[in-house]
Design an enzyme around this catalytic site. Sequence first.
Site, short mmCIF file in Angstrom:
data_model
loop_
_atom_site.label_atom_id
_atom_site.label_comp_id
_atom_site.label_asym_id
_atom_site.label_seq_id
_atom_site.Cartn_x
_atom_site.Cartn_y
_atom_site.Cartn_z
N HIS A 322 41.41 -52.86 -58.38
CA HIS A 322 40.16 -51.93 -57.96
C HIS A 322 39.52 -52.72 -57.23
O HIS A 322 39.48 -54.12 -56.97
CB HIS A 322 39.09 -51.34 -58.86
CG HIS A 322 38.62 -52.61 -59.98
ND1 HIS A 322 37.50 -53.30 -59.44
CD2 HIS A 322 38.95 -53.00 -61.13
CE1 HIS A 322 37.28 -54.44 -60.20
NE2 HIS A 322 38.03 -54.32 -61.32
N CYS A 340 41.28 -57.94 -64.46
CA CYS A 340 41.60 -56.84 -63.46
C CYS A 340 42.11 -57.70 -62.05
O CYS A 340 41.93 -58.63 -61.64
CB CYS A 340 40.43 -55.94 -62.89
SG CYS A 340 39.99 -54.80 -64.44
#
Length: 395
Positions: A322, A340
Amino acid sequence: MRIAGLGVLALVLTACGGQSEQVAGVAQSVPNVVPAAKVSVVSQGSDQLSPRSPIVVKASDGTLQAVTVTNPQTGNTVKGDFSPDKLTWTSDDQLRYGATYQVVATAVNKEGKPVEQRSEVHTLTPKGVVTPTLLQPASNGTFGVGLIIGVKFDRDVPDKAAVEKSFKVTSSPEQGGGWYWVNKREAHFRPQSYWKAGSTVKLETTTFGQEISGGVYGGADVSATYKVHDSWIAKADGNTHQIQAFHNGELVKTAPTSMGKTDNTPPRGPTPTFNGTHTVLGKQAHMIMDSCTYGVCEGQPGYYKAPENWDVQISGDGEYLHENLATVSVQGSQNVSNGCLNMNTENAKWFFDNFNVGDVVEITNSGGPQLNINNGHGDWAIDWSAWQAGSALHG
């Protein structure tokens, strides 16, 4: 004398013809008797008919004219077909457990005289039912080459080998593969290598009506057909801090990234990204990422709640590709995230637009542990020999 001789001759001829008999010296005709048609129903009156077995109605000394089978509890009529000679009728609908079916059958003999037979057929009542659902629901869309399919049951499976035999997976082109039992309720299927781009994969269960163990039977079957799209594989390296994207084997994108941190930087300490092969589980253009969803809640060290964009989920515990504008300055040089893979807006949007469910993200040198099969779809991280050993039939 001549007349008496003719009379004797006539009597002899009549006797040889077999069409009459003499009563008090006079020949009498005897009519042929046509037997009435008879109807029989398979398992009539039985309480042991498996609902996977058909109801069969047969005629003798005639042919079937009409057959109606009804479940009075639901009012539904059971569909079926006659054989070409009209001697047999066989149901082709799925029956129910613990049901009583009313059968009304009409047959006619060779003279066309009808006879009606009414009877009941009882299906077995199981001690318990194990019902399957699909690990990966069917979809009108397509899936990546890392597609994992499988079956989950609503209770423990007492005889996994018997159940596994009832599974059927076909693929075009044919690629083979094997089952792996994750636990007593869930089994996954994959080939040795990724699915071939453009494949069609079909999964079917046939456990309904099958005794699994000790009076426990399989519930309603499930099936799905999956279409595999082009090959999209991303390779992210924690040492180089780069993520590369390959479309059908050709490198089409390289972007800097920042993975999960491996040092003891406050407030949470190490939060490394999992190593191993991940697959895309889903994606959202915009979402609020809340650390409380995995146990770090407000007031605790490391708590965060922040909006994030272009989110591609790759594990069950919250790993995403992301956008993260706060780490742009170290993307490509340091791993500082909470697990992430952070990217800038342009690169995150590109991966969001091109990667979809089942596409592959291979992560190496992250400093984290191996992705577990229960953490999303970590199936591809399992060695093929170990995968085969996870089958109830071949382990």
